[in-house]
Structures are given as C-alpha cells and as structure tokens.
Design a protein around this motif. Sequence first.
Motif, PDB file in Angstrom:
ATOM      1  N   TRP A  98       0.819  -1.217   0.000  1.00 44.85           N
ATOM      2  CA  TRP A  98       0.000   0.000   0.000  1.00 44.85           C
ATOM      3  C   TRP A  98       0.851   1.264   0.000  1.00 44.85           C
ATOM      4  O   TRP A  98       0.357   2.340  -0.359  1.00 44.85           O
ATOM      5  CB  TRP A  98      -0.979  -0.004   1.177  1.00 44.85           C
ATOM      6  N   LEU A  99       2.122   1.160   0.390  1.00 46.17           N
ATOM      7  CA  LEU A  99       2.980   2.356   0.356  1.00 46.17           C
ATOM      8  C   LEU A  99       3.193   2.860  -1.073  1.00 46.17           C
ATOM      9  O   LEU A  99       3.571   4.007  -1.276  1.00 46.17           O
ATOM     10  CB  LEU A  99       4.319   2.099   1.055  1.00 46.17           C
ATOM     11  N   ALA A 100       2.893   2.027  -2.071  1.00 40.91           N
ATOM     12  CA  ALA A 100       2.953   2.478  -3.468  1.00 40.91           C
ATOM     13  C   ALA A 100       1.801   3.453  -3.757  1.00 40.91           C
ATOM     14  O   ALA A 100       1.832   4.189  -4.737  1.00 40.91           O
ATOM     15  CB  ALA A 100       2.866   1.276  -4.414  1.00 40.91           C
ATOM     16  N   TYR A 101       0.785   3.466  -2.878  1.00 36.42           N
ATOM     17  CA  TYR A 101      -0.403   4.295  -3.096  1.00 36.42           C
ATOM     18  C   TYR A 101      -0.446   5.515  -2.176  1.00 36.42           C
ATOM     19  O   TYR A 101      -1.377   6.306  -2.236  1.00 36.42           O
ATOM     20  CB  TYR A 101      -1.680   3.466  -2.871  1.00 36.42           C
ATOM     21  N   ASN A 110      -2.031   9.021  -1.816  1.00 41.21           N
ATOM     22  CA  ASN A 110      -1.553  10.108  -2.692  1.00 41.21           C
ATOM     23  C   ASN A 110      -2.748  10.745  -3.394  1.00 41.21           C
ATOM     24  O   ASN A 110      -2.821  11.955  -3.546  1.00 41.21           O
ATOM     25  CB  ASN A 110      -0.577   9.566  -3.745  1.00 41.21           C
ATOM     26  N   THR A 111      -3.672   9.905  -3.840  1.00 40.19           N
ATOM     27  CA  THR A 111      -4.920  10.365  -4.455  1.00 40.19           C
ATOM     28  C   THR A 111      -6.036   9.715  -3.665  1.00 40.19           C
ATOM     29  O   THR A 111      -6.101   8.484  -3.588  1.00 40.19           O
ATOM     30  CB  THR A 111      -5.001   9.872  -5.930  1.00 40.19           C
ATOM     31  N   PRO A 112      -6.921  10.520  -3.047  1.00 40.97           N
ATOM     32  CA  PRO A 112      -7.998   9.922  -2.257  1.00 40.97           C
ATOM     33  C   PRO A 112      -8.816   8.926  -3.084  1.00 40.97           C
ATOM     34  O   PRO A 112      -8.958   9.098  -4.296  1.00 40.97           O
ATOM     35  CB  PRO A 112      -8.855  11.120  -1.841  1.00 40.97           C
ATOM     36  N   TRP A 165     -18.016  10.263  -1.618  1.00 47.72           N
ATOM     37  CA  TRP A 165     -16.908  10.402  -0.683  1.00 47.72           C
ATOM     38  C   TRP A 165     -15.539  10.342  -1.330  1.00 47.72           C
ATOM     39  O   TRP A 165     -15.321   9.667  -2.322  1.00 47.72           O
ATOM     40  CB  TRP A 165     -16.990   9.315   0.395  1.00 47.72           C
ATOM     41  N   GLN A 166     -14.602  11.040  -0.699  1.00 48.49           N
ATOM     42  CA  GLN A 166     -13.176  10.986  -1.049  1.00 48.49           C
ATOM     43  C   GLN A 166     -12.471  10.479   0.212  1.00 48.49           C
ATOM     44  O   GLN A 166     -12.374  11.215   1.195  1.00 48.49           O
ATOM     45  CB  GLN A 166     -12.645  12.392  -1.392  1.00 48.49           C
ATOM     46  N   ILE A 167     -12.026   9.239   0.182  1.00 48.64           N
ATOM     47  CA  ILE A 167     -11.426   8.650   1.384  1.00 48.64           C
ATOM     48  C   ILE A 167      -9.925   8.925   1.366  1.00 48.64           C
ATOM     49  O   ILE A 167      -9.238   8.563   0.413  1.00 48.64           O
ATOM     50  CB  ILE A 167     -11.698   7.135   1.433  1.00 48.64           C
ATOM     51  N   GLU A 168      -9.420   9.572   2.437  1.00 50.04           N
ATOM     52  CA  GLU A 168      -8.030  10.036   2.393  1.00 50.04           C
ATOM     53  C   GLU A 168      -7.007   9.082   2.995  1.00 50.04           C
ATOM     54  O   GLU A 168      -5.818   9.264   2.793  1.00 50.04           O
ATOM     55  CB  GLU A 168      -7.907  11.420   3.037  1.00 50.04           C
ATOM     56  N   ALA A 169      -7.462   8.065   3.737  1.00 49.43           N
ATOM     57  CA  ALA A 169      -6.467   7.216   4.401  1.00 49.43           C
ATOM     58  C   ALA A 169      -6.935   5.771   4.547  1.00 49.43           C
ATOM     59  O   ALA A 169      -8.127   5.470   4.528  1.00 49.43           O
ATOM     60  CB  ALA A 169      -6.135   7.789   5.780  1.00 49.43           C
ATOM     61  N   LEU A 170      -5.928   4.912   4.723  1.00 46.71           N
ATOM     62  CA  LEU A 170      -6.140   3.485   4.949  1.00 46.71           C
ATOM     63  C   LEU A 170      -5.632   3.141   6.346  1.00 46.71           C
ATOM     64  O   LEU A 170      -4.547   3.577   6.740  1.00 46.71           O
ATOM     65  CB  LEU A 170      -5.330   2.685   3.919  1.00 46.71           C
ATOM     66  N   GLU A 171      -6.422   2.387   7.080  1.00 49.19           N
ATOM     67  CA  GLU A 171      -5.984   1.900   8.397  1.00 49.19           C
ATOM     68  C   GLU A 171      -5.703   0.403   8.264  1.00 49.19           C
ATOM     69  O   GLU A 171      -6.572  -0.358   7.830  1.00 49.19           O
ATOM     70  CB  GLU A 171      -7.094   2.139   9.415  1.00 49.19           C
TER      71      GLU A 171
END
Length: 196
Positions: free
Chosen positions: A61-64, A84-86, A92-98
């Motif tokens: 996921w660090l590639a994203y 990098n791109t939501p 919705w525009q999701i800004e992060a992954l947990e």
Amino acid sequence: MHKLEQKGLLPEQMLAQLPAFMAKIERLAEELGLSLASYQADHIALRVNDWDVAEQLHKAWLAYGKEWSTNEINGRPIVVIGFNTPLSCGPWQIEALELPYPGEKAYPQEGWEHIEFVIPSKAGDTDVLKVTLDQAFPELASQWDKLVDKGIKVKASCPSGEKERLSNPTYAFKQDGVCIKLHPHSLKAVIESEAE
C-alpha cells in the motif's frame, strides 16, 4: 506477494472490490437511518489474520500513499497510510487506509472491514457522542433499541494511542461482515494531536 494475490488482498484486487464493499456499507447506513452523503468518510480499514500478510500489505500500500503513523493500540501496531490520491467512492473521497496488524482475534473474512465517518462534535465521551448522533440522525435516534433485532451489533468505545491528545469516542455498527464507525474527529486530526 503471491500469498496476497491468492487471498485477493493485493491493492489492485482490493480496489476492484471497493464498489461491492461500499454498496454493503450504503445498505447498512440505510438500515440505520444514517444519511452520510454530506459527511467526511475519512478512512477505510482492512483486516488480516496473518502477520506476514500484514507486512506485505503494509509495503504494497505504500505504493499508493505515505505512512502517516504507526501506533501501538491494544498491544499491536496500527498503520495509517494517507493516499496520494484519495479513493473516490460515491459522494466520498477517502483520504487514508488503516491497516491493523493481527491481534489475538481471528476475523472470519480478510479484506475491507469498516469505514469511518466524521460527525463533527466536541464530544469527549460516548454518552455525549450519542446525543450528537441522535440530533444529526433522528431516524437512528428512534431505533437504538431495535438494532439488535435487525442483527446489527452496536459497540461504543474510546480507543486511544499512547500519544493522542484528542479524545475520539466512536460508535461502531456491524452487520454482515461490514462495519460503519462514527466519530467526531478525523484520523488525520488525531494523528496531528499526537505531535502537539
């Protein structure tokens, strides 16, 4: 990466599964009487049961995006990666992954598990947050006691990392392998509070 591909957990595979996951989330929101279109969907979370798989996913996921934080919560690392791109999902525009590393509990299915929405509030605990939710969503307010009968599990919690300054009480609603969580602050705001 071969293991990820076999399990359908490569980022590309997961992104392809996102519309189906979001359709389930929207069905659950409808069932709860939550009209979430105008609220921020600040992050999406996935679950895995295997430490090696979590490490591979972390790298993949660090590639994203960029790692915002890694925090010990309940005795295991929880990684947050800001995209990098939501991710665009409906309104919705999701800004992060947990990405939580596995704990003692095994999940019946691996992959997307929940999405968290920010319901702005000054709530410092779950009781005050419930009042906020009742005001924001009158349909939910009228059916708290009926949710169990609908097969919806409700959990109130106040999770916190070691350095967090910002209390972020949360209500989680779970049904059919998907979960909606509602809280007053975005993950980004909570992470920024740790730096203060």
